[in-house]
Design a protein around this motif. Structure first.
Motif, PDB file in Angstrom:
ATOM      1  N   ALA A  48       0.779  -1.127  -0.075  1.00 43.11           N
ATOM      2  CA  ALA A  48       0.096  -0.102  -0.119  1.00 43.11           C
ATOM      3  C   ALA A  48       0.851   1.197  -0.006  1.00 43.11           C
ATOM      4  O   ALA A  48       1.908   1.311   0.602  1.00 43.11           O
ATOM      5  N   GLN A 209      -5.097  -6.746 -11.953  1.00 42.54           N
ATOM      6  CA  GLN A 209      -5.195  -5.517 -11.520  1.00 42.54           C
ATOM      7  C   GLN A 209      -5.985  -4.927 -12.291  1.00 42.54           C
ATOM      8  O   GLN A 209      -6.275  -3.584 -11.968  1.00 42.54           O
ATOM      9  N   LEU A 259     -10.891  -4.184  -6.229  1.00 40.14           N
ATOM     10  CA  LEU A 259     -11.674  -3.259  -5.448  1.00 40.14           C
ATOM     11  C   LEU A 259     -11.240  -1.924  -4.908  1.00 40.14           C
ATOM     12  O   LEU A 259     -11.785  -0.931  -4.728  1.00 40.14           O
ATOM     13  N   ASN A 260      -9.590  -2.033  -4.821  1.00 36.41           N
ATOM     14  CA  ASN A 260      -8.996  -0.886  -4.500  1.00 36.41           C
ATOM     15  C   ASN A 260      -7.599  -1.237  -4.667  1.00 36.41           C
ATOM     16  O   ASN A 260      -7.463  -2.438  -5.242  1.00 36.41           O
ATOM     17  N   GLU A 261      -6.721  -0.604  -4.335  1.00 35.78           N
ATOM     18  CA  GLU A 261      -5.144  -0.910  -4.538  1.00 35.78           C
ATOM     19  C   GLU A 261      -4.847  -2.208  -3.695  1.00 35.78           C
ATOM     20  O   GLU A 261      -3.676  -2.661  -3.905  1.00 35.78           O
ATOM     21  N   GLN A 262      -5.495  -2.492  -2.393  1.00 33.30           N
ATOM     22  CA  GLN A 262      -5.058  -3.523  -1.905  1.00 33.30           C
ATOM     23  C   GLN A 262      -6.107  -4.848  -1.788  1.00 33.30           C
ATOM     24  O   GLN A 262      -5.587  -5.885  -1.540  1.00 33.30           O
ATOM     25  N   SER A 263      -7.170  -4.645  -2.600  1.00 31.36           N
ATOM     26  CA  SER A 263      -8.096  -6.004  -2.450  1.00 31.36           C
ATOM     27  C   SER A 263      -8.775  -6.109  -3.888  1.00 31.36           C
ATOM     28  O   SER A 263      -8.543  -5.283  -4.664  1.00 31.36           O
ATOM     29  N   ASN A 300      -7.249  -9.450   0.048  1.00 32.75           N
ATOM     30  CA  ASN A 300      -7.052  -8.086   0.683  1.00 32.75           C
ATOM     31  C   ASN A 300      -5.659  -8.127   1.304  1.00 32.75           C
ATOM     32  O   ASN A 300      -5.279  -9.018   2.284  1.00 32.75           O
TER      33      ASN A 300
END
Length: 902
Positions: A48, A209, A259-263, A300
């Motif tokens: 992150a 990604q 879903l976002n940069e982590q998940s 995640n």
């Protein structure tokens, strides 16, 4: 390459060369990080942006080269198939076992080549390292996928009395869900247990990604298949063997997005459906099978050093079948199940660890008629003539429900490597706790009627199921009135007229076997611990491990030593030898405990007085056998393996010798308990041996891959493993009696050819039939595979050679057996009927399969792919039909498909 993060840059280059990578760029070092910072970095995990633990700068090493080919470069005896190879060898139903046959030492059971397999959507069973399907281990994302509800009987017959046709795997996962598959045939790490054969590890895909989605559709049908007809000498020339009409569809869809940069989350859905029409005693009827795969997977990156993954896999199976040679024999089977998993992967200063919690539920159920009747092939009950059988079979074996629930928790720890002056040392440790609850529920009494008596004068006395009276087309009195006299049975014309007037010949059953409604359950707890110590010293890598297992059914504490060694013969690691000495303990014990809890069948007979059958009552032998397992040891296999590997012509060459000796195998010992009941006691006198020599070469190039392997295997089963003779011969040698209270579903006839050219029929148990069959014992197997991609075209092909072998053919016929003793006072002599199998030799054959895919872009980056997948493209024989019998063999067949990808 687990120590690369601790090696200097120059060592990285050498290590990459050693692992078969052709091009290695000079490492780019942005800034030298401290050793502690390198430990905190997490490989293959995103950091992150705002995570303070994501330390920069760190040493960056860029390696440019080709992917490692499937043959392992470590001391482990494994082969890894990536997404490209999975897609190239997806010729059939698209399930896992269809893929495994391209690897050395993997053999298919006979059902894989039978004509019914083209419509069947269950994966064919495979043998790894000479084992039966249920003896190998299967895993999906680290979660065990072995079904303890399956027995080896399922490979011999589809419709059984005391079982439901199952499979070695709980759920059938589709290849489109998989990222890679790793198959072990030897030198399996101590981390893995509860198997005595090979090991198959399937890893599913994660979200990418970028958002991706798509669908695919494939179809095959009767018009896409060629069959070869074969006829027995007695087959009528007035008709031809009909060709099955079927269709099979495979639809799948997927959606994957961050879903976002982590998940991220990925979902997939697949449906495989088959419909086929079969000739059931002159009438065409349809069988339907359906299998679904639905999967949701979420990941995640909680921190730079912690990854959480959860998944749900739902894969039910449903099928409507019937026996083609029996009336009123419809039965429905359901199976498959649900798997829920949570996994936490973490990196700490001292090493890495994985924690996994899972719950699995699977079923294996059957719904059918509760009565099986083997009528005499007489007027009114003569449909057995259609299949040249000696009896006319009817009905089913009753409803059965089988359930398996499993909860498991495991942790695996990989400690940081310890640097010594002489090299490196690393410890792996872990444990697993598992609770398994299995159930066998017979939902109703199941009755087998055998030993029919033909009696034209029988008065059924109100019995309608197991007795039929003689019926005439016209009343006898009416015919005698036309003749002007009574029938004269010394007159041939009168006898002929009388016989032609019979619409149904009276017959009744005077014995039956009842399997009572019952519930059996088995709760088994497992504990396993393991430790492995890996030492790297110059050219030598040695791994010594120990695995401990305990289950509270056998109550045995087992220790499995695992040791493997790899020595590089050259400094550039282009040649190496590996040696392994390992022990593997069998994990399937729940089925034994279920057997022990089942209620034995009971034998019943009835007398006939004044041509009227009486009530059913207990026979002299009132019940069948039970099971008892006392002081039974856990079966195991000892393995010795030696292999030579070399980098050759851009690929890896491997020559391997593998020897497996299975010991303490559970055999059945006939006896009696303290109450006088017949009991099959679990013994440990069984044993077997498997030996294989194989030569393999596999290579990955820029746009194509090539693989070849040749295996010669020999498998032997010790005589002590068999049940042995089922009969006791009288002193005069004329007749015989059963020497144990077998139930009628347990016995079959096996016909062999004697030295003087005559047939010899022996009555044996189904257990011994499975051992005699040696389903996977093909002495010679060879594979040649190739695949490549050029622009919009992608081509692949695989050829497989199967050497000749001894085999046992099913005939769908029955043979009669007469016991020497009467079953009750006043009972008439009768015969009992059992299925007939024929032993013979199957010639060698080879098959060619291939795939052609063409892709083109639409709407910018979206892509459409058209596909053709074919099996047995040269229309070769597979010799599935016994000599001088009637039947169909599969010839050329293919699938057509289309897919869309975004």
């Amino acid at each position: 390459m687990k120590f690369l993060h601790m090696l200097p840059a120059a060592s990285i280059v050498l290590a990459a060369v050693a692992f078969g990578e052709e091009k290695v760029a000079t490492p780019v070092v942005e800034e030298k990080a401290s050793e502690q910072q390198q430990k905190n970095s997490v490989s293959n995990k995103q950091c992150a942006k705002d995570d303070k633990q994501c330390l920069k700068p760190i040493e960056r090493i860029k390696v440019v080269g080709q992917r490692i080919n499937p043959i392992s470069q470590s001391s482990e005896g494994s082969y890894t198939l990536d997404q490209k190879l999975i897609e190239d060898y997806n010729f059939g139903n698209g399930n896992l076992n269809d893929l495994l046959g391209v690897l050395p030492g993997v053999q298919y059971g006979e059902s894989a080549y039978q004509s019914g397999q083209v419509s069947n959507i269950k994966p064919p069973e495979v043998s790894i390292a000479g084992s039966y399907g249920q003896q190998s281990g299967y895993s999906i994302d680290g979660i065990n996928n072995n079904s303890k509800l399956n027995t080896s009987n399922a490979t011999a017959d589809r419709n059984l009395l005391q079982d439901v046709v199952g499979h070695s795997q709980e759920v059938f996962i589709n290849l489109q869900l998989l990222d890679e598959v790793t198959v072990y045939d030897s030198n399996i790490p101590a981390k893995y247990g509860q198997f005595s054969g090979g090991l198959v590890l399937a890893k599913t895909k994660n979200a990418e990604q970028k958002t991706q989605y798509g669908f695919s559709y494939r179809q095959t049908a009767g018009s896409f298949v060629e069959y070869q007809r074969f006829y027995a000498p007695t087959f009528s020339g007035d008709d031809t063997l009909p060709i099955p009409d079927f269709s099979k569809r495979d639809f799948s869809a997927y959606y994957s997005t961050p879903l976002n940069e982590q998940s991220g989350i990925s979902t997939q859905l697949q449906m495989l459906e088959s419909k086929e029409s079969f000739d059931q005693l002159g009438t065409y009827r349809q069988q339907v099978q359906k299998n679904y795969n639905a999967m949701v997977k979420y990941h995640n990156h909680l921190t730079a050093n912690d990854l959480l993954t959860t998944s749900l896999l739902y894969a039910p199976f449903d099928a409507d079948y019937f026996d083609t040679n029996a009336l009123n024999s419809d039965y429905n089977t359901t199976g498959g199940g649900l798997v829920v998993t949570g996994q936490w992967e973490a990196n700490r200063d001292w090493g890495d660890f994985d924690s996994t919690l899972s719950w699995r539920n699977s079923t294996n159920n059957k719904e059918t008629s509760s009565q099986r009747l083997l009528w005499a092939k007489a007027e009114g009950r003569n449909w057995g003539e259609y299949t040249d059988s000696s009896v006319s079979a009817e009905g089913g074996y009753g409803d059965i429900e089988k359930i398996q629930d499993t909860i498991a928790f495991s942790q695996d720890f990989v400690l940081n490597a310890i640097r010594h002056r002489w090299g490196y040392q690393q410890f792996n440790v872990g444990y697993k706790l598992e609770h398994q609850h299995t159930q066998f529920n017979r939902l109703e009494d199941s009755v087998i009627y055998n030993g029919v008596v033909i009696s034209p004068d029988i008065n059924c006395n109100g019995y309608t199921v197991d007795c039929v009276e003689t019926r005439y087309h016209r009343p006898i009195a009416e015919l005698e009135a036309e003749l002007g006299r009574p029938f004269d049975f010394t007159n041939a014309e009168d006898v002929l007229l009388f016989d032609q007037n019979i619409a149904q010949t009276g017959q009744y059953f005077q014995r039956r076997q009842v399997s009572p409604q019952s519930n059996a359950e088995a709760k088994v707890n497992y504990l396993s611990l393991y430790i492995e110590d890996e030492i790297d010293w110059e050219r030598l890598t040695a791994v010594v491990g120990l695995r401990y297992e305990y289950n509270d059914f056998f109550k045995n504490h087992t220790l499995s030593p695992r040791a493997r060694l790899k020595f590089d013969l050259t400094e550039d690691a282009t040649q190496a030898i590996t040696l392994g000495i390992n022990r593997y303990y069998q994990g399937d014990v729940a089925s034994y405990k279920l057997n022990e809890a089942m209620t034995p069948m009971r034998e019943e007979v009835r007398k006939v007085l004044n041509n009227r059958p009486g009530q059913w009552e207990a026979a002299k032998l009132t019940s069948g056998y039970g099971y008892e397992y006392k002081d039974t040891k856990t079966p195991y296999s000892d393995e010795i393996t030696l292999a030579y590997r070399a980098q050759l012509l851009g690929g890896t060459l491997e020559a391997k010798w593998l020897n497996r000796k299975s010991k303490d195998s559970i055999n059945r010992v006939k006896g009696f308990n303290e109450t006088g009941q017949s009991v099959l006691f679990g013994g440990n006198d069984g044993s077997s041996e498997y030996e294989r020599i194989s030569l393999s070469w596999m290579a990955n190039f820029d746009n194509q891959h090539v693989q070849f392997n040749l295996s010669h295997a020999v498998s032997k089963v010790d005589a002590a493993t068999f049940d042995g003779k089922t009969q006791t011969i009288n002193f005069d040698g004329s007749r015989s009696t059963l020497n144990f209270d077998y139930d009628d579903s347990e016995l079959v006839f096996l016909r062999t050819l004697t030295a003087d050219g005559n047939n010899r029929d022996a009555l044996i148990t189904r257990n011994d039939l499975g051992l005699e069959r040696r389903d996977f014992n093909r002495p010679i197997v060879a594979n040649l595979g190739w695949g490549g991609e050029w622009g919009a075209w992608r081509l692949s092909a695989a050829a497989r050679y199967n050497g000749k072998q001894d085999i046992i053919y099913a005939t769908n016929q029955f043979e009669s057996y007469t016991e020497a003793t009467t079953i009750c006072n006043g009972c008439a002599p009768s015969k009992r009927e059992y299925p007939l199998y024929i032993a013979g030799e199957r010639p060698a054959f080879w098959l060619l399969s291939g795939s052609i895919k063409y892709s083109f872009d639409i709407f910018g980056k979206d892509k459409v792919v058209l596909s053709f997948d074919g099996e047995n493209l040269l229309n070769k024989r597979t010799y599935q039909i016994a000599p001088k019998t009637t039947g169909l063999e599969l010839g050329r067949r293919f699938w057509l498909g289309i897919s869309y990808k975004h």
